[in-house]
Design a protein around this motif. Structure first.
Motif, PDB file in Angstrom:
ATOM      1  N   ASP A 373       0.797  -1.296  -0.211  1.00 51.65           N
ATOM      2  CA  ASP A 373       0.084   0.019  -0.068  1.00 51.65           C
ATOM      3  C   ASP A 373       0.691   1.181   0.158  1.00 51.65           C
ATOM      4  O   ASP A 373       0.616   2.278  -0.733  1.00 51.65           O
ATOM      5  CB  ASP A 373      -0.882   0.035   1.188  1.00 51.65           C
ATOM      6  N   LEU A 374       1.913   1.349   0.792  1.00 51.30           N
ATOM      7  CA  LEU A 374       2.860   2.178   0.807  1.00 51.30           C
ATOM      8  C   LEU A 374       3.541   2.525  -0.454  1.00 51.30           C
ATOM      9  O   LEU A 374       3.565   3.725  -1.026  1.00 51.30           O
ATOM     10  CB  LEU A 374       3.873   2.093   1.889  1.00 51.30           C
ATOM     11  N   LEU A 375       3.974   1.554  -1.311  1.00 49.80           N
ATOM     12  CA  LEU A 375       4.497   1.583  -2.431  1.00 49.80           C
ATOM     13  C   LEU A 375       3.813   1.998  -3.564  1.00 49.80           C
ATOM     14  O   LEU A 375       4.097   2.805  -4.453  1.00 49.80           O
ATOM     15  CB  LEU A 375       5.200   0.352  -2.787  1.00 49.80           C
ATOM     16  N   ILE A 376       2.458   1.847  -3.628  1.00 50.03           N
ATOM     17  CA  ILE A 376       1.340   2.356  -4.347  1.00 50.03           C
ATOM     18  C   ILE A 376       1.111   3.601  -4.149  1.00 50.03           C
ATOM     19  O   ILE A 376       1.120   4.535  -5.372  1.00 50.03           O
ATOM     20  CB  ILE A 376       0.133   1.560  -3.932  1.00 50.03           C
ATOM     21  N   ASP A 377       0.962   4.145  -3.007  1.00 51.47           N
ATOM     22  CA  ASP A 377       0.769   5.547  -2.360  1.00 51.47           C
ATOM     23  C   ASP A 377       2.142   6.372  -3.014  1.00 51.47           C
ATOM     24  O   ASP A 377       2.049   7.569  -3.803  1.00 51.47           O
ATOM     25  CB  ASP A 377       0.629   5.693  -1.077  1.00 51.47           C
ATOM     26  N   ALA A 378       3.389   5.594  -2.880  1.00 53.62           N
ATOM     27  CA  ALA A 378       4.660   6.615  -3.281  1.00 53.62           C
ATOM     28  C   ALA A 378       4.575   6.531  -4.865  1.00 53.62           C
ATOM     29  O   ALA A 378       5.034   7.548  -5.455  1.00 53.62           O
ATOM     30  CB  ALA A 378       5.694   5.866  -2.857  1.00 53.62           C
ATOM     31  N   TRP A 379       4.005   5.696  -5.543  1.00 50.25           N
ATOM     32  CA  TRP A 379       3.935   5.843  -7.188  1.00 50.25           C
ATOM     33  C   TRP A 379       3.192   6.907  -7.602  1.00 50.25           C
ATOM     34  O   TRP A 379       3.490   7.533  -8.607  1.00 50.25           O
ATOM     35  CB  TRP A 379       3.437   4.373  -7.553  1.00 50.25           C
ATOM     36  N   GLN A 380       1.885   7.067  -6.849  1.00 58.16           N
ATOM     37  CA  GLN A 380       1.177   8.203  -7.007  1.00 58.16           C
ATOM     38  C   GLN A 380       1.531   9.741  -6.580  1.00 58.16           C
ATOM     39  O   GLN A 380       0.818  10.629  -6.827  1.00 58.16           O
ATOM     40  CB  GLN A 380      -0.250   7.851  -6.489  1.00 58.16           C
ATOM     41  N   SER A 381       2.505   9.621  -5.810  1.00 58.51           N
ATOM     42  CA  SER A 381       3.019  10.945  -5.219  1.00 58.51           C
ATOM     43  C   SER A 381       3.740  11.807  -6.136  1.00 58.51           C
ATOM     44  O   SER A 381       4.259  11.452  -7.180  1.00 58.51           O
ATOM     45  CB  SER A 381       3.808  10.424  -4.138  1.00 58.51           C
ATOM     46  N   PRO A 382       3.778  13.237  -5.690  1.00 54.33           N
ATOM     47  CA  PRO A 382       4.748  14.060  -6.568  1.00 54.33           C
ATOM     48  C   PRO A 382       5.878  13.882  -6.586  1.00 54.33           C
ATOM     49  O   PRO A 382       6.865  14.276  -7.330  1.00 54.33           O
ATOM     50  CB  PRO A 382       4.220  15.409  -5.796  1.00 54.33           C
ATOM     51  N   TYR A 383       6.694  13.047  -5.368  1.00 46.96           N
ATOM     52  CA  TYR A 383       7.704  12.583  -5.415  1.00 46.96           C
ATOM     53  C   TYR A 383       8.087  11.285  -5.841  1.00 46.96           C
ATOM     54  O   TYR A 383       9.164  10.756  -5.658  1.00 46.96           O
ATOM     55  CB  TYR A 383       8.127  12.772  -3.867  1.00 46.96           C
ATOM     56  N   ALA A 384       7.431  10.598  -6.674  1.00 42.48           N
ATOM     57  CA  ALA A 384       7.512   9.428  -7.253  1.00 42.48           C
ATOM     58  C   ALA A 384       8.987   9.183  -7.935  1.00 42.48           C
ATOM     59  O   ALA A 384       9.601   8.184  -7.854  1.00 42.48           O
ATOM     60  CB  ALA A 384       6.398   8.831  -8.206  1.00 42.48           C
ATOM     61  N   ALA A 385       9.309  10.279  -8.635  1.00 41.39           N
ATOM     62  CA  ALA A 385      10.580   9.877  -9.403  1.00 41.39           C
ATOM     63  C   ALA A 385      11.783  10.040  -8.584  1.00 41.39           C
ATOM     64  O   ALA A 385      12.448   9.083  -8.631  1.00 41.39           O
ATOM     65  CB  ALA A 385      10.739  11.007 -10.339  1.00 41.39           C
ATOM     66  N   GLU A 386      11.680  10.825  -7.366  1.00 40.33           N
ATOM     67  CA  GLU A 386      12.665  10.999  -6.659  1.00 40.33           C
ATOM     68  C   GLU A 386      12.850   9.697  -5.599  1.00 40.33           C
ATOM     69  O   GLU A 386      14.059   9.030  -5.573  1.00 40.33           O
ATOM     70  CB  GLU A 386      12.769  12.172  -5.539  1.00 40.33           C
ATOM     71  N   PHE A 387      11.551   9.225  -5.259  1.00 41.45           N
ATOM     72  CA  PHE A 387      11.679   7.884  -4.501  1.00 41.45           C
ATOM     73  C   PHE A 387      12.111   6.746  -5.194  1.00 41.45           C
ATOM     74  O   PHE A 387      12.873   5.962  -4.840  1.00 41.45           O
ATOM     75  CB  PHE A 387      10.390   7.764  -4.035  1.00 41.45           C
ATOM     76  N   ILE A 388      11.723   6.368  -6.379  1.00 45.50           N
ATOM     77  CA  ILE A 388      11.780   5.453  -7.046  1.00 45.50           C
ATOM     78  C   ILE A 388      13.207   5.170  -7.518  1.00 45.50           C
ATOM     79  O   ILE A 388      14.006   3.962  -7.472  1.00 45.50           O
ATOM     80  CB  ILE A 388      10.791   5.349  -8.466  1.00 45.50           C
ATOM     81  N   SER A 389      13.865   6.254  -8.091  1.00 48.49           N
ATOM     82  CA  SER A 389      15.203   6.250  -8.590  1.00 48.49           C
ATOM     83  C   SER A 389      15.898   5.880  -7.494  1.00 48.49           C
ATOM     84  O   SER A 389      17.308   5.700  -7.610  1.00 48.49           O
ATOM     85  CB  SER A 389      15.531   7.579  -9.301  1.00 48.49           C
TER      86      SER A 389
END
Length: 467
Positions: A373-389
């Motif tokens: 659930d947390l990773l899904i939320d991160a995927w949809q967040s404004p900071y998705a690019a910074e987090f995933i990279s």
């Protein structure tokens, strides 16, 4: 023939026999791990494939995959441009290069005040007019309130000097680390420390031996450490074949002794003078800031935390999350901050337990479903690019550099390793270019055999397509 039939029956089992895909069941059996050792969540983000949950609600130890929660919370609560400060202050002004009083250094939790940045900070101190300090060096570590009992961790090997065990501190410098380098030459074995601290002595009893393979070098070296906190001694004995080298990282001294010794070593190299003693204290209200050193931004810091699974930096970030909460113990304040943040996003993780935010804990736990659930939320967040990279790229860098070569670049996966725990969590692209969230946690006394299981799960998600 019977053996062949048994294997065929197992491999050819229905796709979701036992609640798990057949490929994963095969990997579990090969690793001799029971099905109930695994908690799994596979959630497609861009396709119509069904989600797969297996023991998804079971509270599990996530090991270092807990860093995903810490770093995403950091991005959300502090922002990707957040920087940590370290301040140098005094109650007197420097005159003609002389500071006729005490020098105060206050840390605000910088996770990356490394050797190079510390040196630059002291160079800047000279630039503002300080060459000689005629007072004490006072270290202010009050920004974090840490219960020392919370820092105790079973390191599984009676090696308390390993760098991954360094506890957090608001005035952390150079991750409290030392690089010991050995080199066997004709005149003997040369030993050096970087940084070279006066508080750490080397008793080098090593001898060089005729040139031979360096493969068995580890068995010929003995290292004994007497770490008193304020000082330490390293005794080296054994032999090294000519031409061989060895390098090892150690974490010695307590935090204030390390920082003070590092300051004095680098200050002397820069031609600076200090005549007073070392002590800890609090910056007086009337002190004036001489300079402020700022850390790299949070988006850069979380790359180090996630790609290389840096426990100490993760703990520094975790404690920083709680600085806006009331209370005394920084860890408790940080947990309250995370809970409030989750609640604000409409999430309640009743099973969640956090101790230091790094996963280096026997207490921390979360379910596979909630991590997903947390990773899904991160995927949809404004900071998705910074987090995933910030997550390791499969087969290319970080802790995933040497795994799944046939999937190079197709997944961003954070790994987790503790005794009795193996875990992986992140994002996997399938062969159609569509992404799924994957969380897999193995909790079992033989979890060390579970790496092929985790790889099988990641391969399964990568190859899964809509029928």
């Amino acid at each position: 023939m019977k053996k062949l039939l048994l294997v065929c029956a197992f491999i050819c089992a229905p796709a979701h026999a036992g609640g798990l895909p057949a490929e994963i069941l095969v990997a579990l059996k090969a690793a001799k791990l029971p099905g109930d050792s695994l908690s799994l969540a596979i959630v497609p983000l861009q396709s119509s494939l069904p989600a797969v949950y297996f023991q998804g609600d079971k509270p599990s130890s996530p090991a270092s995959t807990m860093k995903l929660l810490t770093t995403y919370a950091g991005l959300s609560l502090l922002g990707p441009a957040y920087q940590w400060n370290t301040e140098i202050s005094s109650t007197v002004k420097p005159m003609n290069g002389i500071l006729d009083g005490d020098l105060y250094i206050k840390g605000y939790g910088d996770p990356k005040l490394n050797l190079e940045r510390f040196w630059l900070m002291l160079r800047d101190l000279k630039t503002v007019g300080v060459k000689e300090i005629r007072g004490d060096l006072v270290l202010d570590r009050s920004f974090f309130s840490i219960n020392d009992e919370n820092a105790i961790y079973d390191d599984d090997g009676d090696e308390p000097h390993r760098p991954f065990l360094v506890a957090p501190d608001s005035l952390l410098s150079n991750l409290k680390s030392l690089r010991l380098t050995l080199r066997a030459e004709a005149g003997g074995v040369m030993a050096s420390l970087e940084p070279n601290l006066a508080s750490v002595q080397i008793d080098n009893q090593l001898s060089s031996s005729p040139a031979a393979s360096c493969a068995a070098l580890k068995n010929k070296l003995q290292l004994a450490i007497d770490n008193q906190g304020s000082s330490a001694k390293i005794v080296l004995s054994g032999s090294m074949p000519l031409g061989c080298t060895s390098e090892r990282y150690l974490a010695l001294l307590d935090h204030p002794s390390y920082t003070a010794s590092l300051f004095r070593s680098l200050w002397a190299e820069l031609g600076g003078v200090i005549t007073g003693a070392n002590r800890t204290g609090v910056v007086p209200a009337e002190a004036q800031v001489l300079l402020t050193a700022r850390s790299p931004d949070l988006a850069s810091v979380i790359r180090d935390i996630n790609k290389f699974s840096n426990n100490t930096m993760a703990s520094q970030l975790y404690l920083s999350l709680g600085t806006v909460e009331t209370g005394h113990d920084s860890s408790a304040k940080s947990f309250a901050a995370v809970q409030h943040w989750l609640a604000g996003r409409g999430k309640t993780f009743d099973e969640l337990k956090m101790e230091n935010g790094s996963g280096l804990s026997r207490q921390e736990q979360i379910s596979a479903r909630h991590m997903a659930d947390l990773l899904i939320d991160a995927w949809q967040s404004p900071y998705a690019a910074e987090f995933i990279s910030s997550l390791p790229l499969v087969a290319l860098d970080g802790t995933m550099k040497k795994r799944l070569g046939n999937m190079a670049g197709e997944a961003h996966i954070k790994t987790g390793t503790l005794r009795d725990v193996r875990a992986a969590a992140g994002y996997v692209r399938d062969i159609n270019g569509q992404t799924s969230v994957v969380v897999a946690m193995i909790n079992h006394p033989q979890a060390s055999a579970g790496l092929p299981v985790l790889d099988a799960i990641l391969r399964f998600v990568h190859l899964r397509v809509t029928k």
